[in-house]
Scaffold this motif. Structure first.
Motif, PDB file in Angstrom:
ATOM      1  N   HIS A 211     -31.807 -21.896 -11.491  1.00 38.18           N
ATOM      2  CA  HIS A 211     -32.180 -20.926 -12.502  1.00 38.18           C
ATOM      3  C   HIS A 211     -33.587 -20.163 -12.365  1.00 38.18           C
ATOM      4  CE1 HIS A 211     -33.905 -20.133 -16.759  1.00 38.18           C
ATOM      5  NE2 HIS A 211     -32.777 -19.705 -16.788  1.00 38.18           N
ATOM      6  N   MET A 212     -33.432 -19.428 -11.230  1.00 40.12           N
ATOM      7  CA  MET A 212     -34.850 -18.933 -10.375  1.00 40.12           C
ATOM      8  C   MET A 212     -35.071 -17.429 -10.717  1.00 40.12           C
ATOM      9  SD  MET A 212     -35.563 -21.581  -8.249  1.00 40.12           S
ATOM     10  CE  MET A 212     -36.673 -21.040  -7.321  1.00 40.12           C
ATOM     11  N   THR A 213     -34.336 -16.931 -11.643  1.00 37.26           N
ATOM     12  CA  THR A 213     -34.582 -15.340 -12.042  1.00 37.26           C
ATOM     13  C   THR A 213     -34.226 -15.348 -13.386  1.00 37.26           C
ATOM     14  OG1 THR A 213     -34.336 -13.110 -11.330  1.00 37.26           O
ATOM     15  CG2 THR A 213     -32.338 -14.752 -11.301  1.00 37.26           C
ATOM     16  N   GLU A 214     -34.680 -14.241 -14.080  1.00 38.51           N
ATOM     17  CA  GLU A 214     -34.434 -13.719 -15.236  1.00 38.51           C
ATOM     18  C   GLU A 214     -33.044 -13.344 -15.526  1.00 38.51           C
ATOM     19  OE1 GLU A 214     -37.180 -11.387 -17.372  1.00 38.51           O
ATOM     20  OE2 GLU A 214     -38.906 -12.837 -17.193  1.00 38.51           O
ATOM     21  N   SER A 215     -32.497 -13.882 -16.448  1.00 39.40           N
ATOM     22  CA  SER A 215     -31.007 -13.406 -16.797  1.00 39.40           C
ATOM     23  C   SER A 215     -31.004 -11.933 -17.304  1.00 39.40           C
ATOM     24  CB  SER A 215     -29.997 -14.254 -17.513  1.00 39.40           C
ATOM     25  OG  SER A 215     -29.808 -15.413 -16.861  1.00 39.40           O
ATOM     26  N   PRO A 216     -30.340 -10.823 -16.790  1.00 41.93           N
ATOM     27  CA  PRO A 216     -30.407  -9.748 -17.651  1.00 41.93           C
ATOM     28  C   PRO A 216     -29.637  -9.728 -19.207  1.00 41.93           C
ATOM     29  CG  PRO A 216     -28.445  -9.498 -16.013  1.00 41.93           C
ATOM     30  CD  PRO A 216     -29.263 -10.975 -15.683  1.00 41.93           C
ATOM     31  N   VAL A 217     -30.113  -9.123 -19.823  1.00 42.75           N
ATOM     32  CA  VAL A 217     -29.679  -8.905 -21.175  1.00 42.75           C
ATOM     33  C   VAL A 217     -28.576  -8.268 -21.491  1.00 42.75           C
ATOM     34  CG1 VAL A 217     -30.132  -8.019 -23.564  1.00 42.75           C
ATOM     35  CG2 VAL A 217     -32.052  -8.925 -22.306  1.00 42.75           C
ATOM     36  N   ARG A 218     -27.518  -8.898 -21.892  1.00 43.14           N
ATOM     37  CA  ARG A 218     -26.017  -8.216 -21.890  1.00 43.14           C
ATOM     38  C   ARG A 218     -25.485  -8.341 -23.387  1.00 43.14           C
ATOM     39  NH1 ARG A 218     -24.703  -7.554 -16.665  1.00 43.14           N
ATOM     40  NH2 ARG A 218     -25.394  -9.362 -14.945  1.00 43.14           N
ATOM     41  N   GLU A 219     -24.602  -7.210 -23.776  1.00 42.48           N
ATOM     42  CA  GLU A 219     -23.960  -7.360 -24.961  1.00 42.48           C
ATOM     43  C   GLU A 219     -22.905  -8.013 -25.122  1.00 42.48           C
ATOM     44  OE1 GLU A 219     -24.842  -5.261 -27.725  1.00 42.48           O
ATOM     45  OE2 GLU A 219     -26.392  -4.527 -26.436  1.00 42.48           O
ATOM     46  N   LEU A 220     -22.702  -8.793 -26.347  1.00 46.62           N
ATOM     47  CA  LEU A 220     -21.392  -9.700 -26.392  1.00 46.62           C
ATOM     48  C   LEU A 220     -20.316  -9.140 -25.859  1.00 46.62           C
ATOM     49  CD1 LEU A 220     -22.297 -11.323 -30.094  1.00 46.62           C
ATOM     50  CD2 LEU A 220     -22.698 -12.191 -27.869  1.00 46.62           C
ATOM     51  N   GLY A 221     -19.400 -10.089 -25.105  1.00 50.08           N
ATOM     52  CA  GLY A 221     -18.280  -9.403 -24.779  1.00 50.08           C
ATOM     53  C   GLY A 221     -18.507  -8.835 -23.311  1.00 50.08           C
ATOM     54  N   ALA A 222     -19.480  -8.773 -22.562  1.00 46.84           N
ATOM     55  CA  ALA A 222     -19.804  -8.182 -21.391  1.00 46.84           C
ATOM     56  C   ALA A 222     -19.595  -8.977 -20.210  1.00 46.84           C
ATOM     57  CB  ALA A 222     -21.263  -7.876 -21.067  1.00 46.84           C
ATOM     58  N   ASP A 223     -19.256  -8.460 -19.137  1.00 51.52           N
ATOM     59  CA  ASP A 223     -18.676  -9.143 -17.955  1.00 51.52           C
ATOM     60  C   ASP A 223     -19.685  -9.652 -17.165  1.00 51.52           C
ATOM     61  OD1 ASP A 223     -17.145 -10.269 -15.944  1.00 51.52           O
ATOM     62  OD2 ASP A 223     -16.025  -8.674 -15.594  1.00 51.52           O
ATOM     63  N   ILE A 224     -20.093 -10.926 -16.931  1.00 47.83           N
ATOM     64  CA  ILE A 224     -21.205 -11.276 -16.080  1.00 47.83           C
ATOM     65  C   ILE A 224     -20.630 -11.289 -14.442  1.00 47.83           C
ATOM     66  CG2 ILE A 224     -22.373 -12.495 -17.663  1.00 47.83           C
ATOM     67  CD1 ILE A 224     -21.632 -15.295 -16.346  1.00 47.83           C
ATOM     68  N   ASP A 225     -19.545 -11.097 -14.135  1.00 48.28           N
ATOM     69  CA  ASP A 225     -18.774 -11.087 -12.938  1.00 48.28           C
ATOM     70  C   ASP A 225     -18.849  -9.733 -12.430  1.00 48.28           C
ATOM     71  OD1 ASP A 225     -17.637 -11.331 -10.505  1.00 48.28           O
ATOM     72  OD2 ASP A 225     -15.596 -11.750 -11.324  1.00 48.28           O
ATOM     73  N   LEU A 226     -19.805  -9.306 -11.667  1.00 50.65           N
ATOM     74  CA  LEU A 226     -20.426  -7.966 -11.207  1.00 50.65           C
ATOM     75  C   LEU A 226     -19.318  -7.656  -9.873  1.00 50.65           C
ATOM     76  CD1 LEU A 226     -23.957  -7.607 -11.850  1.00 50.65           C
ATOM     77  CD2 LEU A 226     -22.047  -7.580 -13.353  1.00 50.65           C
ATOM     78  N   VAL A 227     -18.890  -8.906  -9.309  1.00 48.87           N
ATOM     79  CA  VAL A 227     -18.091  -8.464  -7.763  1.00 48.87           C
ATOM     80  C   VAL A 227     -16.558  -8.442  -8.415  1.00 48.87           C
ATOM     81  CG1 VAL A 227     -20.130  -9.020  -6.687  1.00 48.87           C
ATOM     82  CG2 VAL A 227     -18.453 -10.707  -7.172  1.00 48.87           C
ATOM     83  N   GLY A 228     -16.171  -9.173  -9.358  1.00 44.08           N
ATOM     84  CA  GLY A 228     -14.539  -9.018  -9.449  1.00 44.08           C
ATOM     85  C   GLY A 228     -13.788  -9.687  -8.601  1.00 44.08           C
ATOM     86  N   THR A 229     -14.158 -10.647  -7.933  1.00 45.79           N
ATOM     87  CA  THR A 229     -13.559 -11.320  -7.026  1.00 45.79           C
ATOM     88  C   THR A 229     -12.738 -12.547  -7.280  1.00 45.79           C
ATOM     89  OG1 THR A 229     -15.330 -12.405  -6.163  1.00 45.79           O
ATOM     90  CG2 THR A 229     -14.900 -10.460  -5.038  1.00 45.79           C
ATOM     91  N   GLY A 230     -13.125 -12.994  -8.473  1.00 54.77           N
ATOM     92  CA  GLY A 230     -12.606 -14.296  -9.062  1.00 54.77           C
ATOM     93  C   GLY A 230     -11.433 -14.192 -10.090  1.00 54.77           C
ATOM     94  N   GLU A 231     -10.759 -15.361 -10.510  1.00 54.71           N
ATOM     95  CA  GLU A 231      -9.913 -15.232 -11.586  1.00 54.71           C
ATOM     96  C   GLU A 231     -10.779 -14.879 -12.839  1.00 54.71           C
ATOM     97  OE1 GLU A 231      -6.144 -18.054 -13.137  1.00 54.71           O
ATOM     98  OE2 GLU A 231      -7.537 -19.113 -12.011  1.00 54.71           O
ATOM     99  N   PRO A 232     -10.083 -14.034 -13.636  1.00 55.12           N
ATOM    100  CA  PRO A 232     -10.777 -13.618 -15.020  1.00 55.12           C
ATOM    101  C   PRO A 232     -10.689 -14.540 -15.749  1.00 55.12           C
ATOM    102  CG  PRO A 232      -9.404 -11.975 -14.181  1.00 55.12           C
ATOM    103  CD  PRO A 232      -9.267 -13.179 -13.263  1.00 55.12           C
TER     104      PRO A 232
END
Length: 285
Positions: free
Chosen positions: A103-124
């Motif tokens: 937990h070394m950096t601030e998390s970006p503010v995101r809207e409800l329902g947003a996707d935090i997987d920005l690379v899209g390589t995992g099982e959704p």
């Protein structure tokens, strides 16, 4: 009084003019316990020198994106002990567990329902739930700080230039009924970094470095005590041998396979997908 005892007494007595009584208490107890450890184990000079070198190297290994001392606390069980002593709320509240070293950096503010997987390589998957008080009252506007590793077990801060900053992280605000939802990928088990002194310690003691698959949360709401916690993937590896002793049965959640085209479309997900439910209960401050 033996000469050994006299050294301890003298060292503790040297704190008598410490202005802060709590500091005096903490340092006095530390001296007594350290001296007792040295006497009990008959600590040798070479062992003492090795311990000093180990701690020195632990400090040198720390960077802006890596906290080796936190990992040392984790693998010795101290972090979990701290949560056990101080982190639990009253009956029915969500159990706390360790913060971890990433937990070394601030998390970006995101809207409800947003996707935090920005690379899209995992099982959704979708994580959804609600935040409420112990009496069942929803907590609108509750804040959820979320972070996780990618499907290969690496956090964004471990792979600058490979993962985009903020990958696997999000800061969400619950809706008017305390509900939250975000998209991500199913996390995987991963080893904590083993290329430093903590890794050498694990190897020397015959311990594996793995953590079971999990997603981190810090959840807070006005008038309530915040909780630092995880959810763990049910049925995953290492649930019974977490390298940092952080698993709690109440935090193990089913990431259920879901085959529902209409729901997938509503949630902005491919079909099929996985879905985990995590309701958070906070204690009034």
């Amino acid at each position: 009084m033996t000469t050994e005892d006299a050294v301890t007494v003298e060292a503790v007595e040297s704190l008598r003019d410490t202005a802060d009584p709590r500091l005096r208490e903490l340092l006095g107890a530390l001296i007594r316990h350290l001296h007792a450890y040295a006497r009990e184990t008959r600590l040798t000079r070479s062992e003492w020198e090795a311990a000093v070198a180990f701690l020195t190297e632990t400090g040198r290994t720390c960077t802006d994106t890596r906290q080796e001392f936190v990992m040392l606390s984790d693998v010795l069980g101290l972090s979990t002990l701290m949560e056990t002593v101080h982190g639990h709320g009253g009956p029915g509240t969500t159990e706390s567990t360790v913060l971890g070293p990433f937990h070394m950096t601030e998390s970006p503010v995101r809207e409800l329902g947003a996707d935090i997987d920005l690379v899209g390589t995992g099982e959704p998957c979708v994580i959804s739930g609600a935040v409420r008080s112990t009496d069942g009252t929803p907590l609108p506007g509750a804040v959820l700080d979320v972070w996780q590793a990618d499907p290969h077990g690496h956090y964004d801060v471990q792979q600058p230039g490979h993962q985009p900053p903020g990958n696997g992280r999000g800061l969400f605000t619950a809706d008017g009924e305390g509900r939250f939802r975000f998209r991500t990928c199913v996390p995987s088990a991963y080893p904590i970094p083993t290329d430093g002194p903590v890794g050498a310690l694990l190897k020397a003691t015959g311990r594996h470095p793995y953590r079971p698959a999990h997603i981190h949360f810090i959840v807070s709401a006005e008038g309530h005590a915040p909780v630092t916690t995880h959810i763990f993937v049910a049925g995953g590896e290492h649930l019974d041998s977490d390298a940092v002793f952080a698993v709690r049965e109440s935090l193990v959640k089913d990431f259920a396979a879901t085959d529902d085209p209409a729901l997938a479309e509503e949630l902005g997900m491919p079909n099929p997908f996985r879905h985990a439910r995590f309701d958070v209960v906070l204690e009034r401050a």
